[in-house]
Write an enzyme that holds these catalytic residues in place. Structure first.
Site, PDB file in Angstrom:
ATOM      1  CB  CYS A  13      -1.675 -40.635  -7.421  1.00 49.37           C
ATOM      2  SG  CYS A  13      -0.458 -41.921  -7.755  1.00 49.37           S
ATOM      3  CG  ASP A  35       7.890 -41.324 -10.144  1.00 51.82           C
ATOM      4  OD1 ASP A  35       7.247 -42.337  -9.835  1.00 51.82           O
ATOM      5  OD2 ASP A  35       7.335 -40.271 -10.515  1.00 51.82           O
ATOM      6  CB  ILE A  58     -12.386 -40.818 -31.648  1.00 48.15           C
ATOM      7  CG1 ILE A  58     -13.871 -41.113 -31.422  1.00 48.15           C
ATOM      8  CG2 ILE A  58     -12.081 -39.336 -31.486  1.00 48.15           C
ATOM      9  CD1 ILE A  58     -14.298 -40.938 -29.982  1.00 48.15           C
ATOM     10  CB  SER A  86      -2.410 -36.671 -25.996  1.00 45.07           C
ATOM     11  OG  SER A  86      -2.284 -35.920 -24.805  1.00 45.07           O
ATOM     12  N   GLY A  87      -0.668 -35.031 -27.913  1.00 47.42           N
ATOM     13  CA  GLY A  87       0.170 -33.987 -28.494  1.00 47.42           C
ATOM     14  C   GLY A  87      -0.083 -32.575 -28.027  1.00 47.42           C
TER      15      GLY A  87
END
Length: 601
Positions: free
Chosen positions: A2, A98, A286, A360-361
């Site tokens: 958010c 949460d 990509i 993602s890493g």
């Protein structure tokens, strides 16, 4: 995921109109719902992207007695466990979100509750009884939070763009601007806009009705103590730890996917995510359709096939990627030059057509010492330490060529440009004597490059298309574990991140794990040519930003002749000029997904 914003007025009531104006500017962070709450001089706003408790998670959220109100950006991953504990203490919940756990935890445990939360979060919590507002940011700075202290009020928001119209005047901060040119991003509490500051990672601010502010540092990597473990002992701890981290991170009421590069960290995440769902993991990669530079699509496709992922390779022409520059500058918000923002933005756009959550890493290299700069040779380290004191020879080189730096920029900016290493040196000097130099190098990046570059890229590029990014390898338990490991388990003479690679050999092909680290390259040199370069030579020197902060003759000289060796300098000026146009000169709506960068000069 958010956006949050708000205000504390000293002598007048907060108005919903000012909250609405801020919320509108961060509507991309939460396009599905908006909420406001006003209490005398206090006002808080929320824009919602529904991930947990889709039907019932409207914010602000209140406790049963309406003493507390909260707006939260992010995810509290251990909310089921905390909720059960809080309900056992008699706390009554009104929804399944949460975010309500953060409110109820504060009601039960006060400021000690921050340490109980696992996740990525930035929240504002108002206490009616004490008339105080708490601004709290997660341990590693995964989620953004900015604030500005004015004579009559305090403002806060998830992004700079929400605060700019509320500022009495907008001026650039010379120190942060110099950091951008020399380091490619600004770090620390000061932002590029004078008077707007970052709430530091792992900190909370308590603001009272008279605008008094108390700061609390509630977590720091400096508290991590080195440990003596061998590989077997470390693995015995690591495997249940990462299993628990992943169990928490996959909690979601909507589907999720993964950005899959050709590297180690995203491959590890794909292997871990595959264990948590019965259907193929949705993955995206990509690359370039006609660039001379090699991309990672083949490596990513191989790993996707290995795990049976539902994989989408995206091939864009260099021009298509380049034309995302105006949108990426707007999305990044805080001025930064990270070429990888462009492909990340394209990935976010593609993922947003079907997903709200993407993994993602980021963080794996910082946690487990994956970068080549963490293991310099003895001669290199000696030379750099001798020439550049204070940081063990770490991060000594400025991004721009020193000769051009002296010529390009106005005299008033030169002292700040010369002080570009202050943040690195300060972070290095803070570290405990018991730490190794490798741990110090990790720490410098954990408090600088990670929160103020890599995580900015991840959060802003994704949120510009209303996608939540999750980064399990930046979980504080992973960071603490990796930072504490002995050097011998993390690096060898030939490779970094050796602990993770040895562990991952059980489920990832060895040749993929041990190939040289490449990183994601962006063909900037190919873009600064032809008709675009001709247009840039005409337009860039006339930019208001360039005329104010640069020497016009030197800028023209920079753009003349062969520009192949000057791409960093040119790109830095180009991006600064676009940022200035977007945020200082007009503060207009967002550029489209693909636009000619010259049109924004």
């Amino acid at each position: 995921m958010c956006g949050i914003a708000g205000v504390v007025h000293r002598d007048r009531r907060a108005q919903e109109s000012e909250l609405a104006a801020m919320a509108e500017r961060i509507g991309h962070r939460g396009p599905e719902d908006t909420g406001f709450y006003l209490a005398d001089g206090f006002g808080i706003a929320h824009t919602r992207l529904a991930i947990i408790d889709i039907a019932g998670g409207h914010q602000p959220i209140f406790d049963a007695r309406k003493r507390y109100a909260i707006v939260c950006n992010g995810e509290i991953y251990n909310f089921p466990e905390l909720r059960a504990e809080l309900e056992a203490l008699g706390r009554q919940f009104s929804c399944e979100s949460d975010s309500e756990v953060a409110l109820q935890a504060f009601a039960a445990w006060g400021r000690e509750s921050f340490k109980r939360l696992h996740g990525m979060f930035a929240f504002a919590l108002y206490d009616h009884l004490t008339q105080e507002l708490w601004l709290v940011r997660d341990r590693l700075g995964i989620k953004p939070l900015y604030y500005a202290v004015l004579p009559d009020r305090v403002l806060f928001a998830s992004e700079l763009k929400a605060l700019l119209p509320q500022m009495p005047k907008v001026e650039l901060h010379e120190g942060a601007l110099a950091q951008y040119f020399q380091n490619q991003y600004s770090t620390g509490e000061d932002t590029i806009v004078r008077g707007i500051r970052r709430v530091p990672a792992g900190h909370a601010l308590r603001i009272d009705a008279r605008l008094g502010i108390e700061r609390q540092r509630w977590w720091s990597a400096l508290d991590v103590a080195p440990r003596k473990l061998d590989q077997r002992q470390a693995l015995e701890e690591w495997e249940p730890l990462i299993a628990q981290v992943m169990r928490e991170h996959v909690r979601s009421d909507v589907p999720y996917g993964l950005f899959l590069s050709g590297g180690v960290d995203s491959a590890v995440l794909l292997g871990l995510l595959t264990k948590h769902q019965s259907t193929p993991v949705r993955t995206f990669s990509i690359g370039y359709s006609d660039a001379r530079m090699r991309d990672e699509l083949d490596d990513a496709a191989r790993i996707a096939q290995h795990f049976g992922a539902h994989h989408t390779p995206i091939r864009l022409s260099p021009a298509q990627v380049f034309h995302r520059l105006p949108r990426s500058v707007w999305a990044a918000d805080d001025l930064m030059r990270d070429y990888a923002c462009l492909p990340t933005l394209a990935l976010a756009e593609a993922a947003s057509r079907e997903l709200k959550v993407v993994f993602s890493g980021e963080g794996g290299d910082e946690a487990f010492a994956g970068y080549g700069r963490y293991r310099p040779g003895a001669a290199e380290r000696f030379y750099k330490s001798l020439r550049f004191g204070g940081s063990g020879g770490f991060r000594v080189r400025a991004e721009l060529d020193a000769a051009w730096t002296r010529k390009l920029f106005v005299p008033e900016l030169q002292p700040a440009l010369a002080a570009y290493r202050q943040g690195v040196v300060a972070a290095w000097q803070q570290t405990p004597k018991s730490w190794s130099d490798l741990q110090r190098r990790q720490y410098v990046d954990l408090v600088g490059n990670l929160p103020d570059d890599l995580l900015v890229k991840g959060d802003r590029m994704l949120m510009s298309f209303s996608v939540e990014g999750r980064v399990p390898l930046v979980d504080h338990r992973v960071i603490e574990f990796g930072l504490a490991l002995p050097d011998s388990l993390k690096v060898s003479k030939k490779a970094g991140k050796t602990f993770i690679k040895h562990w991952a050999e059980g489920f990832i092909p060895k040749d993929h794990l041990w190939q040289p680290k490449r990183g994601f390259h962006v063909p900037v040199g190919e873009w600064l040519a032809g008709a675009f370069l001709d247009g840039l030579r005409d337009k860039l020197p006339r930019s208001e930003a360039i005329r104010r902060w640069c020497d016009a003759a030197s800028v023209r000289q920079l753009l003349a002749g062969d520009t192949a060796q000057r791409s960093r300098e040119i790109w830095s000026l180009l991006q600064f000029a676009i940022w200035h146009r977007l945020f200082i000169e007009q503060t207009a709506s967002a550029p489209g997904a693909e636009e000619d960068p010259l049109a924004w000069l």
